[in-house]
Design an enzyme around this catalytic site. Structure first.
Site, PDB file in Angstrom:
ATOM      1  CD  GLU A 162       1.576  -7.467   4.077  1.00  0.00           C
ATOM      2  OE1 GLU A 162       1.699  -6.538   4.907  1.00  0.00           O
ATOM      3  OE2 GLU A 162       1.591  -7.281   2.862  1.00  0.00           O
ATOM      4  CB  CYS A 222       7.347  -4.888   1.662  1.00  0.00           C
ATOM      5  SG  CYS A 222       7.647  -5.411   3.362  1.00  0.00           S
TER       6      CYS A 222
HETATM    7  N1  THU Z   1       2.425  -1.711   3.828  1.00  0.00           N
HETATM    8  C1  THU Z   1       1.883  -2.854   4.367  1.00  0.00           C
HETATM    9  O1  THU Z   1       1.362  -2.851   5.487  1.00  0.00           O
HETATM   10  N2  THU Z   1       1.941  -3.987   3.629  1.00  0.00           N
HETATM   11  C2  THU Z   1       2.426  -4.076   2.358  1.00  0.00           C
HETATM   12  O2  THU Z   1       2.393  -5.142   1.772  1.00  0.00           O
HETATM   13  C3  THU Z   1       3.024  -2.901   1.723  1.00  0.00           C
HETATM   14  C4  THU Z   1       3.075  -1.668   2.545  1.00  0.00           C
HETATM   15  C5  THU Z   1       2.330  -0.486   4.608  1.00  0.00           C
HETATM   16  C6  THU Z   1       3.630   0.062   5.138  1.00  0.00           C
HETATM   17  C7  THU Z   1       3.280   1.531   5.290  1.00  0.00           C
HETATM   18  O3  THU Z   1       2.625   1.711   6.530  1.00  0.00           O
HETATM   19  C8  THU Z   1       2.284   1.792   4.187  1.00  0.00           C
HETATM   20  O4  THU Z   1       1.788   0.528   3.785  1.00  0.00           O
HETATM   21  C9  THU Z   1       2.854   2.519   2.989  1.00  0.00           C
HETATM   22  O5  THU Z   1       3.960   1.874   2.477  1.00  0.00           O
END
Ligand code: THU
Length: 158
Positions: free
Chosen positions: A74, A112
């Protein structure tokens, strides 16, 4: 003393029920998962933002051996969009993810806390709500504003 209850409104539908421009944004987010660099989590996330000039900008999660240095899909998409088109507001964002199996998740994942805070700032800055589309194979969830994902947001100094 008083107890209060917050209601959060969102819509859920199948991919096939999406209007054309939303389906296009979700497809862009799904496609972006294939540019993810996620050797540590094996969780590939893609995001696509639509700007007020109608351009779509994609991003994906980029991990690093120094874990804190990595970034979520994001923020990758949003910051890339803001640096490429600083004068255009972000109107909507779609998020998709593929798990360890390589398949798209059945239930949508949601951004997140750090990404929600970054999204709120983009929304407050542009004074325009950002629509959020969370893709899952079984359902898509649509929020009309990031405020629905981050009640009691901190934006006092903006
Ligand atoms: N992650 C995202 O890119 N976006 C989210 O909304 C949640 C988590 C990524 C961070 C990390 O690289 C992987 O997903 C596992 O948490």
């Amino acid at each position: 003393m008083e107890s209060r209850v917050l209601n959060i409104k969102y819509v859920t539908c199948s991919f096939d029920e999406l209007e054309k421009s939303d389906a296009e944004l979700v497809e862009a987010a799904k496609k972006a998962t294939f540019s993810s660099y996620a050797p540590y989590s094996n969780f590939s996330v893609g995001a696509a933002v639509r700007l007020s000039n109608n351009e779509i900008v994609q991003g994906s999660n980029q991990e690093n051996a120094a874990f804190g240095a990595g970034t979520c899909a994001e923020r990758c998409a949003m910051f890339y969009a803001n640096s490429k088109y600083p004068d255009y507001a972000i109107c909507s964002i779609a998020i998709a993810a593929r798990g360890v199996s390589g398949e798209f998740v059945h239930s949508p994942i949601s951004p997140c806390g750090v990404c929600r805070q970054a999204l709120i700032e983009a929304q407050t800055r542009a004074k325009l709500p950002i629509r959020v589309l969370l893709y899952g194979g079984r359902e898509v969830c649509i929020f009309e504003s990031v405020s629905d994902l981050l009640p009691f947001q901190f934006d006092e100094i903006l």
